[in-house]
Design a protein around this motif. Structure first.
Motif, PDB file in Angstrom:
ATOM      1  N   VAL A  55       0.835  -1.202   0.000  1.00 26.33           N
ATOM      2  CA  VAL A  55       0.000   0.000   0.000  1.00 26.33           C
ATOM      3  C   VAL A  55       0.868   1.249   0.000  1.00 26.33           C
ATOM      4  N   LEU A  56       0.385   2.252  -0.689  1.00 28.16           N
ATOM      5  CA  LEU A  56       1.005   3.575  -0.721  1.00 28.16           C
ATOM      6  C   LEU A  56      -0.032   4.564  -0.228  1.00 28.16           C
ATOM      7  N   SER A  57       0.259   5.225   0.895  1.00 28.15           N
ATOM      8  CA  SER A  57      -0.645   6.254   1.401  1.00 28.15           C
ATOM      9  C   SER A  57      -0.352   7.549   0.642  1.00 28.15           C
ATOM     10  N   ILE A  58      -1.404   8.191   0.188  1.00 28.77           N
ATOM     11  CA  ILE A  58      -1.255   9.396  -0.603  1.00 28.77           C
ATOM     12  C   ILE A  58      -1.344  10.612   0.309  1.00 28.77           C
ATOM     13  N   ASN A  59      -0.313  11.420   0.303  1.00 25.09           N
ATOM     14  CA  ASN A  59      -0.306  12.667   1.063  1.00 25.09           C
ATOM     15  C   ASN A  59      -0.875  13.762   0.185  1.00 25.09           C
TER      16      ASN A  59
END
Length: 150
Positions: free
Chosen positions: A145-149
């Protein structure tokens, strides 16, 4: 310069014959489903976006991304670079473009992807781009998973 372009009547055949493996294209390659399978899937599951990856006027890869209804999250479902073009950084550049496009999707706060546990090169790339292994598995693949800032 790498670009994401629409798949069209003029280029769809070229897209389906791209392969991550030297030799023949199959329905399931070593670490990714075939582009042909992905294009058919996207015709029936309308939440997916498919794009060809182009470099200097040549189609060198394919990606499919969007909302995975079954899992309930946004996913970079498929990305591949044809075996003739691997090892040149095109995969990294293409992934960055896809991530940029996915950030534009309404309510997309996280991007998921899954990969074969033996896909060492892929996992290295994903981690370099900020994806984190969740420790979970989906269809025998490791979930990242990549959390989007914002």
């Amino acid at each position: 310069m790498i670009r994401l372009i629409d798949i069209s009547e003029e280029n769809w055949l070229e897209v389906i014959f791209l392969s991550t493996m030297k030799g023949t294209t199959t329905i399931c390659e070593e670490f990714v489903a075939s582009n042909a399978l992905s294009l058919v899937q996207a015709q029936y599951e309308k939440t997916w976006t498919t794009k060809a990856i182009e470099y200097e006027g040549k189609i060198i890869g394919f990606t499919m991304y969007g909302f995975a209804k079954k899992q309930g999250y946004h996913e970079l479902c498929r990305i591949m670079i044809d075996h003739k073009y691997q090892g040149n950084g095109y995969g990294t550049e293409a992934m960055e473009l896809v991530i940029t496009e996915m950030k534009k999707i309404e309510n997309c706060k996280k991007i998921y992807l899954s990969t074969d546990p033996e896909n060492i090169r892929g996992k290295h790339l994903y981690e370099k781009l900020g994806f984190v292994n969740t420790g979970e598995f989906v269809d025998e693949e490791e979930l990242y998973v990549l959390s989007i800032n914002e």
